[in-house]
Scaffold this active site. Structure first.
Site, short mmCIF file in Angstrom:
data_model
loop_
_atom_site.label_atom_id
_atom_site.label_comp_id
_atom_site.label_asym_id
_atom_site.label_seq_id
_atom_site.Cartn_x
_atom_site.Cartn_y
_atom_site.Cartn_z
N SER A 130 4.71 -2.71 -2.88
CA SER A 130 3.87 -2.65 -1.69
C SER A 130 2.50 -3.26 -1.98
CB SER A 130 3.77 -1.21 -1.20
OG SER A 130 3.18 -1.13 0.07
N HIS A 172 6.92 -5.17 2.89
CA HIS A 172 7.47 -4.47 4.08
C HIS A 172 7.76 -5.52 5.16
CE1 HIS A 172 6.26 -0.55 2.41
NE2 HIS A 172 5.09 -1.09 2.15
N GLU A 199 11.61 -4.36 2.36
CA GLU A 199 11.67 -3.09 1.65
C GLU A 199 12.96 -3.00 0.82
OE1 GLU A 199 11.17 -0.04 4.59
OE2 GLU A 199 9.05 -0.52 4.91
#
Length: 268
Positions: A130, A172, A199
């Site tokens: 992330s 994401h 993801e």
């Protein structure tokens, strides 16, 4: 680029599997080795204790015995020689998620940053998920609109750690509808590759500047070298982005990409 990419990177799009097969995190373990030392850097998160302990338990379950959770939360701590030595003496570094600007504003230009570059140049694996993925590149996206058409001047970028040069990472990616913002990023920086990572998906970057896709979803590669025209530099900052002849690849597990030749290949 082949001279700039030295180490091993595992760049994760976020929300990686931590309870099932743990496919992506196993790749980190395979490089670090069960007898190696893994440093978990929690700088990105404002809950370092909770996040660090969660990852410690996951990596312990995968067989790593030597784990150091390093909570660097201030620039003084990032300039502490003991913390820099912990990084210098490890076999792998894992950046947790959170806010990528916390990483660069706290670690950038410090002894910890120099230690990261040192171990990277020696081939130590550096992984991040992330926010810890976005920070790998020399230019990173810190703010942009999700699930909207690409509009000019809606993107905020800042310098990253520069471990992966000539690329912009977004994470994401499909889950948050970020195609528009990576198109804006590449329109503004057409010499850079835009790499959008879904993801539970990652790219494993090798020292010869190619990567392989691992995980359950896909990686979108946006190559701006073929762009013939865009309106990104014109006035009217709120108007929709126009961009022509951009090259886009969507690559699931089993595919790889050569960042020097900018060619897709199948993994046999």
């Amino acid at each position: 680029m082949e001279e700039k990419v030295r180490g091993n990177l595992i760049i994760i799009g976020g929300a990686e599997d931590k309870t099932g097969d743990k496919t992506i995190l196993k790749h980190v373990v395979d490089i670090v080795g069960h007898q190696g030392t893994l440093v978990i850097l929690t700088t990105a998160t404002e809950k370092p204790g909770e996040v660090g302990n969660n990852y410690r338990m996951v990596f312990e379950s995968l067989g790593i015995n030597n784990i150091q959770v390093l909570n660097i939360n201030t620039r003084d701590e990032a300039n502490d020689e003991n913390n820099a030595d912990i990084i210098r003496n490890c076999n792998g570094v894992f950046f947790t998620g959170g806010d990528q600007l916390r990483i660069t504003s706290i670690i950038g230009g410090t002894k910890a940053n120099e230690a990261l570059k040192e171990v990277y140049s020696k081939g130590v694996v550096i992984a991040g998920t992330s926010a810890g993925a976005s920070v790998m590149s020399n230019t990173m996206i810190v703010e942009g609109q999700d699930n909207t058409p690409a509009r000019k001047c809606t993107l905020k970028m800042a310098p990253g750690l520069g471990l992966l040069e000539e690329a912009i990472i977004d994470q994401h990616f499909d889950q948050r509808g970020r195609m528009g913002r990576i198109l804006c990023a590449v329109a503004e920086n057409p010499y850079m590759l835009g790499i959008g990572i879904d993801e539970d998906t990652a790219i494993k970057v090798y020292p010869d500047a190619h990567f392989e896709v691992i995980g359950s979803n896909a990686v979108t590669v946006v190559d701006g070298r073929t762009i013939k025209s865009s309106n990104v530099s014109e006035l009217k900052p709120d108007e929709l982005l126009a961009i022509t002849n951009v090259t886009i690849h969507v690559l699931p597990h089993g595919y790889g990409f050569d960042m020097v030749s900018r060619e897709v290949f199948r993994i046999t």
